[in-house]
Design an enzyme around this catalytic site. Structure first.
Site, PDB file in Angstrom:
ATOM      1  N   MET A   1     -29.554 -30.254 -24.812  1.00 27.85           N
ATOM      2  CA  MET A   1     -28.453 -29.862 -23.926  1.00 27.85           C
ATOM      3  C   MET A   1     -27.624 -28.797 -24.731  1.00 27.85           C
ATOM      4  O   MET A   1     -27.471 -28.850 -26.042  1.00 27.85           O
ATOM      5  CB  MET A   1     -27.597 -30.871 -23.336  1.00 27.85           C
ATOM      6  CG  MET A   1     -28.584 -31.963 -22.259  1.00 27.85           C
ATOM      7  SD  MET A   1     -29.271 -31.184 -21.270  1.00 27.85           S
ATOM      8  CE  MET A   1     -27.587 -30.899 -20.039  1.00 27.85           C
ATOM      9  N   PRO A   2     -26.704 -28.435 -23.874  1.00 24.50           N
ATOM     10  CA  PRO A   2     -26.001 -27.216 -24.446  1.00 24.50           C
ATOM     11  C   PRO A   2     -24.709 -27.376 -25.281  1.00 24.50           C
ATOM     12  O   PRO A   2     -24.099 -28.575 -24.797  1.00 24.50           O
ATOM     13  CB  PRO A   2     -25.581 -26.046 -23.057  1.00 24.50           C
ATOM     14  CG  PRO A   2     -25.546 -27.295 -22.202  1.00 24.50           C
ATOM     15  CD  PRO A   2     -26.558 -28.142 -22.500  1.00 24.50           C
TER      16      PRO A   2
END
Length: 69
Positions: A1-2
């Site tokens: 994920m970011p």
């Protein structure tokens, strides 16, 4: 994920940062999938004298007028 890097002028409250972190996290999970535990939000508070736009320091600009004023 970011990992999301948020650069903003210093002076935002912890409550504002908390709300923004929550909103960004929810948007990432909704758009990208995954879990909220995988989203990191990093806040970088920048002094107005350390930020320039168009060759002019923000500390040299007139303060913004409040909305409706």
């Amino acid at each position: 994920m970011p990992t999301i890097r948020v650069e903003l002028f210093e002076g935002r409250s912890v409550e504002q940062k908390r709300a923004l972190a929550q909103a960004l996290t929810e948007a990432c999970v909704r758009t990208l999938g995954g879990s909220a535990d995988g989203v990191d939000v990093l806040f970088y508070d920048i002094a107005r004298h350390d930020w320039a736009t168009g060759g002019q320091l923000w500390s040299d600009k007139a303060p913004a007028k409040p909305a409706g004023g």
